[in-house]
Design an enzyme around this catalytic site. Sequence first.
Site, PDB file in Angstrom:
ATOM      1  N   THR A 122       0.833  -1.203   0.000  1.00  0.00           N
ATOM      2  CA  THR A 122       0.000   0.000   0.000  1.00  0.00           C
ATOM      3  C   THR A 122       0.867   1.254   0.000  1.00  0.00           C
ATOM      4  OG1 THR A 122      -1.834  -1.076   1.075  1.00  0.00           O
ATOM      5  CG2 THR A 122      -1.626   1.270   1.489  1.00  0.00           C
TER       6      THR A 122
ATOM      7  N   ARG B  37     -14.546  -7.049   0.149  1.00  0.00           N
ATOM      8  CA  ARG B  37     -13.755  -6.574   1.299  1.00  0.00           C
ATOM      9  C   ARG B  37     -13.097  -5.209   1.014  1.00  0.00           C
ATOM     10  NH1 ARG B  37      -8.282  -4.863   2.652  1.00  0.00           N
ATOM     11  NH2 ARG B  37      -8.004  -5.302   4.837  1.00  0.00           N
TER      12      ARG B  37
ATOM     13  N   GLY C  81     -10.598  -2.311   2.947  1.00  0.00           N
ATOM     14  CA  GLY C  81      -9.729  -2.083   4.105  1.00  0.00           C
ATOM     15  C   GLY C  81      -9.836  -0.656   4.628  1.00  0.00           C
TER      16      GLY C  81
HETATM   17  N1  ASP Z   1      -4.089  -1.364   4.859  1.00  0.00           N
HETATM   18  C1  ASP Z   1      -4.244  -2.093   3.622  1.00  0.00           C
HETATM   19  C2  ASP Z   1      -5.556  -2.859   3.670  1.00  0.00           C
HETATM   20  O1  ASP Z   1      -5.847  -3.473   4.682  1.00  0.00           O
HETATM   21  C3  ASP Z   1      -3.142  -3.048   3.352  1.00  0.00           C
HETATM   22  C4  ASP Z   1      -1.716  -2.519   3.453  1.00  0.00           C
HETATM   23  O2  ASP Z   1      -1.454  -1.540   4.146  1.00  0.00           O
HETATM   24  O3  ASP Z   1      -0.819  -3.096   2.815  1.00  0.00           O
HETATM   25  O4  ASP Z   1      -6.244  -2.910   2.674  1.00  0.00           O
END
Ligand code: ASP
Length: 308
Positions: A176, A204, A206
């Site tokens: 991310t 889903r 995030g």
């Molecule tokens: N926070 C992101 C999510 O849960 C994933 C990540 O930070 O790599 O979608």
Amino acid sequence: MNIPSIAVHGGSGTITSSIEDPKNKKNYLDALQEALEAGFSLLKNDGTALESVMKSVTILEDCELFNAGKGSVFTSKGDHEMDAAVMDGKNLNAGAVAGIKGIKNPVLFAEDIMKNTPFVFLAGNEAMEYARRQEYEILPDSYFFTQLRYDQWTSLRDSGEVKLDHSSDNELKFGTVGAVAVDSEGNLAAATSTGGMTNKAWGRVGDSPLIGAGTYANNKTCAISCTGHGELFIRGVVAYDVSCRMEYGGMSLEQATNEAIFTRLKNLGGQGGLIAVDAQGNISLPFNTEGMYRGMKNNRQTLTKIMH
Ligand code: ASP
């Protein structure tokens, strides 16, 4: 005063052995540096914090090393669903998208929603309908394909498991991306973009596109972009928690971010980190994982780092 200042991240998590390879490590650091320099150069030339974070995040989205835009992880269906958000701390304007497909730069789509619609957050098929009406180019899946993400997905596909792109028990890379900045006028902005978690299903979403969870900016306090296990960042409302600690609790940026990551998130059992700036140009980059791809730049210092 350290303003203007900028920080970027490319994900938090476990440092895999492939990243210990000097060539791979250099590629990641070079990409972070490019995003950092481009964002900072805008700030130095009277660009706004908002323009600066948009520039940095689009560069990271276009780089296939990261799990955002090109290089996004695979869903359980074998395609890519991306989430992004942007927030302008000057007026608390915000834009976000979730579960979108085929859009080269999801963060630009989020900014479009912020600037050109009465809404904050569009999701899924209906968001795509808006994109088509606005004549966005819809790219084929092949644009987002990377062998690494494909291999990660095929190793999980039949297990029903959902994983961060950087879970410790897999040879997986970080992902991310996000940027936070303060400009010479003291305006703050934050942006985050992600492909989410490998093998994710059922729509889903995030923390990254959720204002207050993974992304937040307020001129009174700070600008925050988070990375890590999204469900825990949502439950901890982590980005807004940092802002509240500063606004209502009188904490410094450093104290507030440390409390959010090392106490609040940790007590929930969450792993990850965040990048933060305040109106004075202070920067804080805490994480409770083994590493976090991160960089920061202001008039005094430039730093790009992966490990502690
Ligand atoms: N926070 C992101 C999510 O849960 C994933 C990540 O930070 O790599 O979608």
